[in-house]
Design a protein around this motif. Sequence first.
Motif, PDB file in Angstrom:
ATOM      1  N   CYS A 304      37.205  37.357  45.162  1.00 27.68           N
ATOM      2  CA  CYS A 304      37.053  35.995  45.698  1.00 27.68           C
ATOM      3  C   CYS A 304      36.776  36.069  47.205  1.00 27.68           C
ATOM      4  O   CYS A 304      37.503  36.717  47.945  1.00 27.68           O
ATOM      5  CB  CYS A 304      38.322  35.187  45.439  1.00 27.68           C
ATOM      6  N   LEU A 305      35.726  35.381  47.632  1.00 27.65           N
ATOM      7  CA  LEU A 305      35.338  35.421  49.044  1.00 27.65           C
ATOM      8  C   LEU A 305      35.721  34.147  49.797  1.00 27.65           C
ATOM      9  O   LEU A 305      35.142  33.842  50.838  1.00 27.65           O
ATOM     10  CB  LEU A 305      33.816  35.615  49.164  1.00 27.65           C
ATOM     11  N   CYS A 306      36.672  33.382  49.243  1.00 29.69           N
ATOM     12  CA  CYS A 306      37.033  32.106  49.897  1.00 29.69           C
ATOM     13  C   CYS A 306      37.287  32.275  51.400  1.00 29.69           C
ATOM     14  O   CYS A 306      36.827  31.467  52.200  1.00 29.69           O
ATOM     15  CB  CYS A 306      38.263  31.493  49.232  1.00 29.69           C
ATOM     16  N   ILE A 309      34.063  32.506  53.169  1.00 31.44           N
ATOM     17  CA  ILE A 309      33.276  31.268  53.053  1.00 31.44           C
ATOM     18  C   ILE A 309      33.825  30.189  53.977  1.00 31.44           C
ATOM     19  O   ILE A 309      33.070  29.483  54.656  1.00 31.44           O
ATOM     20  CB  ILE A 309      33.241  30.819  51.574  1.00 31.44           C
ATOM     21  N   CYS A 319      29.323  35.588  46.557  1.00 37.12           N
ATOM     22  CA  CYS A 319      30.510  35.971  45.772  1.00 37.12           C
ATOM     23  C   CYS A 319      30.056  36.330  44.351  1.00 37.12           C
ATOM     24  O   CYS A 319      29.399  35.526  43.689  1.00 37.12           O
ATOM     25  CB  CYS A 319      31.515  34.820  45.739  1.00 37.12           C
ATOM     26  N   PHE A 322      30.885  33.799  41.599  1.00 32.81           N
ATOM     27  CA  PHE A 322      30.353  32.440  41.674  1.00 32.81           C
ATOM     28  C   PHE A 322      29.493  32.094  40.457  1.00 32.81           C
ATOM     29  O   PHE A 322      28.544  32.805  40.121  1.00 32.81           O
ATOM     30  CB  PHE A 322      29.524  32.275  42.954  1.00 32.81           C
ATOM     31  N   CYS A 326      33.791  32.312  37.961  1.00 35.16           N
ATOM     32  CA  CYS A 326      34.401  31.193  38.685  1.00 35.16           C
ATOM     33  C   CYS A 326      33.516  29.951  38.605  1.00 35.16           C
ATOM     34  O   CYS A 326      32.398  29.941  39.129  1.00 35.16           O
ATOM     35  CB  CYS A 326      34.625  31.602  40.147  1.00 35.16           C
ATOM     36  N   GLY A 333      39.345  30.514  43.017  1.00 37.16           N
ATOM     37  CA  GLY A 333      39.783  30.313  44.400  1.00 37.16           C
ATOM     38  C   GLY A 333      39.757  28.835  44.741  1.00 37.16           C
ATOM     39  O   GLY A 333      39.123  28.038  44.034  1.00 37.16           O
ATOM     40  N   MET A 336      36.539  26.484  44.952  1.00 33.60           N
ATOM     41  CA  MET A 336      35.882  25.980  43.739  1.00 33.60           C
ATOM     42  C   MET A 336      36.667  24.809  43.134  1.00 33.60           C
ATOM     43  O   MET A 336      36.175  24.111  42.261  1.00 33.60           O
ATOM     44  CB  MET A 336      35.749  27.117  42.716  1.00 33.60           C
TER      45      MET A 336
HETATM   46 FE1  SF4 Z   1      34.016  33.161  44.681  1.00 33.65          FE
HETATM   47 FE2  SF4 Z   1      35.166  31.259  43.258  1.00 33.65          FE
HETATM   48 FE3  SF4 Z   1      36.408  32.220  45.423  1.00 33.65          FE
HETATM   49 FE4  SF4 Z   1      34.196  30.685  45.623  1.00 33.65          FE
HETATM   50  S1  SF4 Z   1      36.187  30.051  44.815  1.00 33.65           S
HETATM   51  S2  SF4 Z   1      34.623  32.547  46.731  1.00 33.65           S
HETATM   52  S3  SF4 Z   1      33.016  31.347  43.856  1.00 33.65           S
HETATM   53  S4  SF4 Z   1      35.928  33.308  43.526  1.00 33.65           S
END
Ligand code: SF4
Length: 351
Positions: A304-306, A309, A319, A322, A326, A333, A336
């Motif tokens: 997860c790259l939250c 981001i 990500c 994505f 997810c 995360g 989303m």
């Molecule tokens: Fe990836 Fe989902 Fe986290 Fe966004 S919320 S960075 S899509 S894992």
Amino acid sequence: MTSLREIASRIEELLPRPVRLMEVCGTHTVNIFRYGLKSLFSEKLTLISGPGCPVCVTPQEEIDYLIAVARRDDVILATFGDMIRVPGSSGSLKEARARGANVKIIYSPLDAVKLAKENPSHKVVLAAVGFETTAPAVAIAVLEAYKEKLTNFLVAVSHRTMPEAMRALLGSGELALDGLILPGHVSTITGASYFEFVAKEFGLPAVVAGFEAQQIMRGIYLLAKQIAEGRAEVEIAYREAVTWEGNPMGKNLIRQVFEPCDVAWRGLGLIPQSGLRLKEKYAAFDAHKNLPVELPPAKEAPGCLCGEIICGRATPPECKLFAKVCTPETPKGPCMVSSEGTCAAWYAYGD
Ligand code: SF4
């Protein structure tokens, strides 16, 4: 009325060079996607999303705490709907509720005070997540509980304030920004003067914009004009709701009940004086002090790259999870889940 495309052309004609602008408000993020504003611009203007979604910037430990206290038999956890599906290290509040936890969705912090009065045999814990916008309403709830001498009302304070996080982000210099679209909702409480440091300390143009497509474009136009004229000022393009000084009642409520403290932000780490905690006078309502919970180390979904981001260092398609693992139905995360999350907006409306 001038079309959005025409406004975009005028903005690009003004720009002396390619520029990068960041919005630091979750509602702006969603509306920029919803109205397709990014697609109106060429590579001459890039819009980047910043840490404007309060649910998204709340670190995993604080979400885990809410889930852990919600699992206690003697607790009713009162939360706004946007927190219910946010994944913690092991499940979400929604999953905890499905297994019997007493989790109530509220529409106002005063609803939690009412719950406490109606349920004297339970501790009611209010999940207070949000920026300067929501803190005054939580302050009103605390004052009401104080007046009523409630002994079963607690607040898990996860309030964060924008300036120090913005300083941390801008001070890192890694984003090479040319201007900021300032948060409209926060500014209704704090006033635009709150963000003067952006221009003074970082030499960046900054404009408070409204939320409709034309209002956001007007904010971008004023930023482009400042860049073209070599100015760096804080301007208001949302005079319908925002003044220079802000809302004195809202600011007084925050000052009366809360004091600044050091807190961690997802993606940004610990930032001194970037959060709020209850003043000593109201310490009896502090959930973390009065209902401590032993928690295992927090875990985020692998991949997860939250955090990236939120800081504008990555976009959702970067990500690997994505739109595959997810999705809004199976969020990994907070970005989303939240209605103000960049991943949710990207998923719903595309680039
Ligand atoms: Fe990836 Fe989902 Fe986290 Fe966004 S919320 S960075 S899509 S894992």
